[in-house]
Design an enzyme around this catalytic site. Structure first.
Site, PDB file in Angstrom:
ATOM      1  N   LYS A  38      21.545  40.986  93.301  1.00  0.00           N
ATOM      2  CA  LYS A  38      20.103  41.182  93.088  1.00  0.00           C
ATOM      3  C   LYS A  38      19.392  39.833  93.058  1.00  0.00           C
ATOM      4  CE  LYS A  38      20.695  41.304  88.065  1.00  0.00           C
ATOM      5  NZ  LYS A  38      21.036  42.197  86.941  1.00  0.00           N
ATOM      6  N   ARG A 136      16.831  49.764  77.562  1.00  0.00           N
ATOM      7  CA  ARG A 136      16.076  49.141  78.652  1.00  0.00           C
ATOM      8  C   ARG A 136      15.982  50.163  79.782  1.00  0.00           C
ATOM      9  NH1 ARG A 136      18.494  43.764  81.582  1.00  0.00           N
ATOM     10  NH2 ARG A 136      19.938  45.323  82.363  1.00  0.00           N
ATOM     11  N   TYR A 262       5.592   8.470  85.446  1.00  0.00           N
ATOM     12  CA  TYR A 262       4.466   8.957  84.635  1.00  0.00           C
ATOM     13  C   TYR A 262       4.673   8.681  83.155  1.00  0.00           C
ATOM     14  CZ  TYR A 262       2.332  11.550  88.460  1.00  0.00           C
ATOM     15  OH  TYR A 262       1.715  11.896  89.612  1.00  0.00           O
ATOM     16  N   MET A 310       6.386  16.142  90.415  1.00  0.00           N
ATOM     17  CA  MET A 310       6.335  17.419  91.123  1.00  0.00           C
ATOM     18  C   MET A 310       7.345  17.460  92.268  1.00  0.00           C
ATOM     19  SD  MET A 310       3.077  19.363  92.805  1.00  0.00           S
ATOM     20  CE  MET A 310       2.128  19.348  91.298  1.00  0.00           C
TER      21      MET A 310
HETATM   22  C1  LIG Z   1      22.387  41.994  86.472  1.00  0.00           C
HETATM   23  C2  LIG Z   1      23.294  43.088  86.124  1.00  0.00           C
HETATM   24  C3  LIG Z   1      24.688  42.924  86.217  1.00  0.00           C
HETATM   25  C4  LIG Z   1      25.330  41.581  86.480  1.00  0.00           C
HETATM   26  O1  LIG Z   1      25.348  40.864  85.258  1.00  0.00           O
HETATM   27  P1  LIG Z   1      25.981  39.389  85.147  1.00  0.00           P
HETATM   28  O2  LIG Z   1      25.832  39.079  83.703  1.00  0.00           O
HETATM   29  O3  LIG Z   1      25.169  38.519  86.029  1.00  0.00           O
HETATM   30  O4  LIG Z   1      27.391  39.490  85.582  1.00  0.00           O
HETATM   31  C5  LIG Z   1      25.495  44.033  86.024  1.00  0.00           C
HETATM   32  N1  LIG Z   1      24.954  45.237  85.714  1.00  0.00           N
HETATM   33  C6  LIG Z   1      23.628  45.424  85.571  1.00  0.00           C
HETATM   34  C7  LIG Z   1      23.110  46.767  85.223  1.00  0.00           C
HETATM   35  C8  LIG Z   1      22.749  44.360  85.751  1.00  0.00           C
HETATM   36  O5  LIG Z   1      21.440  44.532  85.589  1.00  0.00           O
END
Ligand SMILES: *Cc1c(COP(=O)(O)O)cnc(C)c1O
Length: 371
Positions: A38, A136, A262, A310
């Site tokens: 993702k 969640r 800076y 930056m």
């Molecule tokens: C993002 C996610 C994962 C992966 O989690 P990591 O801690 O990055 O291994 C697995 N399951 C769900 C539902 C997630 O949202």
């Protein structure tokens, strides 16, 4: 001669990602892992990462949104793509067209997917998410109860998978882990008459290292594939796939008692040599890291000095033998020189945010060292 490479790039070692995937496979002895890609594989690039992992034998990929799944489907021949956020009405066509497996997170999503099953004229596969403590996504207790009482709510849906997600997996001593696992088992038993006994998945990266009781039939590692330590407080078993490489723009000698950058925040006691590289906070190298990071140039570790600008950062290369740092010399930041977790610590955040911050703001370049 102009360099063919960008002046500053996020270098992603796909060999290291594959090696991390194999290490996870060994840790869970035969249980398959679904690679979580993702958010563009946490900034490393979902297409490249999934292509490499697919070649290494990974058969399931996990994304958050159906758009991500649709792109992946056109680019790799993955047998299965799971979409964590599940479907909305306007996404149904995308799920159908790209054969994406939705995670159904609520009774509303179940109802929506049933209408899809009705149109398809045959059973529609899906994954079910039951909440065991995150509050969640996933079915709440009242929704589990409702499914138990009214099994026909899932008519036409075949569940290939049931998932839940751990809240405290990176804290092995936390009683929440065992409590969630017990709750997962209890909900699976209660729902068996309604959904049968699909494959089960509970563990993210850290969850895998809680032991075999957490592996079930499929695990879902994300961040450990990308080098973040799944075992906080212990030596990191993962390789570091991400580094930043930037070419020196300019080298200058600065006089004793003068300042760099800076705020005139860095004053040099003696004469020093400073190299400037074209990467800064606009590229995800947070300003808060100024004065704390190290870089590697000509095989030596050197300090990043002064404030991060930056698009520019200054490093003190006085200790590098004369002539070895010139415009065009490659400087390495992040990765083996300073692991992602260490950067997270310096900035008061977690490795996940370091990766996603850098990954989306620098051009990526892929290499493949021995897996
Ligand atoms: C993002 C996610 C994962 C992966 O989690 P990591 O801690 O990055 O291994 C697995 N399951 C769900 C539902 C997630 O949202």
């Amino acid at each position: 001669m102009p360099s063919p490479e960008p002046e500053a790039a996020l270098v992603v070692d796909l060999g290291a990602v594959v090696s991390n995937y194999r290490l996870i496979g060994d840790a869970q002895g035969g249980v398959p892992a679904a690679a979580v890609v993702k958010d563009d594989a946490y900034g490393l690039g979902a297409t490249a990462v999934a292509t490499a992992l697919s070649a290494a034998g990974c058969e399931t990929f996990v994304v958050a949104r159906p758009e991500e799944g649709a792109v992946l489907r056109t680019q790799i021949a993955a047998p299965r793509i799971i979409v964590l956020n599940g479907p909305r009405q306007q996404d149904l066509a995308l799920f159908r067209e790209h054969r994406l497996l939705p995670v159904l997170n609520s009774l509303d999503q179940i109802a929506l997917w049933r209408t899809e099953a009705g149109k398809a004229g045959g059973p529609s596969p899906a994954a079910l998410h039951v909440d065991t403590g995150m509050n969640r996504l996933g079915l709440a207790e009242s929704e589990v109860q409702r499914l138990e009482d009214a099994p026909d709510l899932v008519n036409g849906i075949v569940f290939d998978l049931v998932i839940s997600h751990l809240a405290c997996a990176d804290d092995p001593g936390n009683p929440m882990n065992e409590a969630q696992r017990a709750r997962f088992d209890a909900v699976l038993a209660r729902l068996a008459p309604t959904i049968g006994r699909p494959a089960r998945s509970l563990a993210n990266s850290s969850g895998i290292f809680l032991g075999p009781a957490f592996h079930y039939d499929l695990t879902r590692p994300g961040v450990a594939l990308y080098g973040v330590n799944p075992l906080p407080g212990q030596p990191n078993p993962m390789r570091q796939p991400v580094s930043i490489r930037a070419e020196v723009l300019q080298v200058r000698d600065v006089d004793a008692g003068t300042t760099v950058g800076y705020g005139a925040a860095h004053r040099v006691a003696g004469p020093r040599q400073i190299a400037t590289i074209p990467v800064g906070y606009a590229n995800g190298l947070w300003r808060a890291l100024g004065g704390r990071l190290e870089a590697k140039v000509a095989g030596l570790r050197v300090p990043v000095v002064g404030r991060i600008s930056m698009d520019l950062t200054t490093i003190d290369v006085t200790e590098v033998p004369p002539g070895q740092v010139r415009p065009g010399t490659v400087v390495e930041l992040v990765g083996d020189v300073t692991p992602v977790d260490r950067i997270a610590e310096m900035a008061g955040t977690i490795g996940y945010e370091v990766l996603t911050s850098l990954g989306h703001r620098l051009p990526r370049r892929y290499i493949e060292t021995g897996a």
